[in-house]
Design an enzyme around this catalytic site. Sequence first.
Site, PDB file in Angstrom:
ATOM      1  N   ASP A  67       0.811  -1.215   0.000  1.00 25.66           N
ATOM      2  CA  ASP A  67       0.000   0.000   0.000  1.00 25.66           C
ATOM      3  C   ASP A  67       0.849   1.271   0.000  1.00 25.66           C
ATOM      4  OD1 ASP A  67       0.910  -0.567   2.576  1.00 25.66           O
ATOM      5  OD2 ASP A  67      -1.065  -0.967   3.372  1.00 25.66           O
ATOM      6  N   ASN A 136      -7.850  -2.920  13.973  1.00 24.81           N
ATOM      7  CA  ASN A 136      -9.223  -3.269  13.597  1.00 24.81           C
ATOM      8  C   ASN A 136      -9.254  -4.497  12.682  1.00 24.81           C
ATOM      9  OD1 ASN A 136      -8.261  -2.288  11.196  1.00 24.81           O
ATOM     10  ND2 ASN A 136      -9.640  -0.533  11.052  1.00 24.81           N
ATOM     11  N   HIS A 138      -7.414  -4.988  10.024  1.00 23.21           N
ATOM     12  CA  HIS A 138      -7.103  -4.759   8.601  1.00 23.21           C
ATOM     13  C   HIS A 138      -5.785  -5.429   8.205  1.00 23.21           C
ATOM     14  CE1 HIS A 138      -4.943  -0.628   9.342  1.00 23.21           C
ATOM     15  NE2 HIS A 138      -4.049  -1.588   9.284  1.00 23.21           N
ATOM     16  N   GLU A 143      -9.870  -2.080   4.941  1.00 24.17           N
ATOM     17  CA  GLU A 143     -10.547  -1.740   6.185  1.00 24.17           C
ATOM     18  C   GLU A 143     -11.805  -2.591   6.369  1.00 24.17           C
ATOM     19  OE1 GLU A 143      -8.798  -0.185   8.154  1.00 24.17           O
ATOM     20  OE2 GLU A 143      -8.435   1.914   7.700  1.00 24.17           O
TER      21      GLU A 143
END
Length: 241
Positions: A67, A136, A138, A143
């Site tokens: 990313d 979370n 990810h 997400e």
Amino acid sequence: MKIIHAKDYTDMSRKAANIISAQIIMKPDCVLGLATGSTPIGTYNQLVEWYNKGDLDFSQVTTVNLDEYRGIDRENPQSYYYFMRDKLFSRVNIDTNRTFIPDGMDEDSERACRAYDEIIKRCGGIDLQLLGLGHNGHIGFNEPGTAFEAQTHLVNLTETTIKANQRFFKDDENVPKQAYTIGIKSIMQARKILVVVSGEDKAEALRAAVCGPITPNVQASVLQLHNDITIVADEAALSRI
Ligand code: F6R
């Protein structure tokens, strides 16, 4: 799924670096999928140490990063391009023409995403994908709620992720709100996956990923379906399993 217990961060880094080294030795022209963030820094340091000893050769390796932030240029120290150059690429004998990171400055997000999917395809797919785990759940910047079928796409980062990233930026306002990430589909197509997890603050995310239901709400839970996945985690991260 194989879970390797590490004593602490240093042990986790050494064990993960061992797996990556084995991949490079077995297939010198392998394609490594790489991650940024705090967790893999020790792994990269260990690889550099072994390279300096003459035990590793990166000259034929290709890398594809997961990313990149949108709107941050490569010379910006907060860019993932800069991170990779600083932590690994400038310290080993890799051919930088064979290192790929999404172009965060391409205004045309659709073009940037398709171009990156094409790069992954042209490389012949990823042999070993290294992943960190977000609080979370990810992986990459996929997400919660993202379709598992997604390929490279533009992401609006969640508040939790923006908050977690604030530690790298002097000014809160400068924390990027968007990023390009390869999708779960490309991650799952990697031949092997290696996840590094450290610290008690990741324990709940790791529990949900490994023991919870497979759901887009916990993106990493999809990894339960991969047939060659190794998780290297330290005691603190494993404390809820
Ligand atoms: C980084 C990435 C992210 C991180 C994750 C964990 O390229 O894709 O998924 O791996 O946010 O970050 P750290 O290791 O900083 O806790």
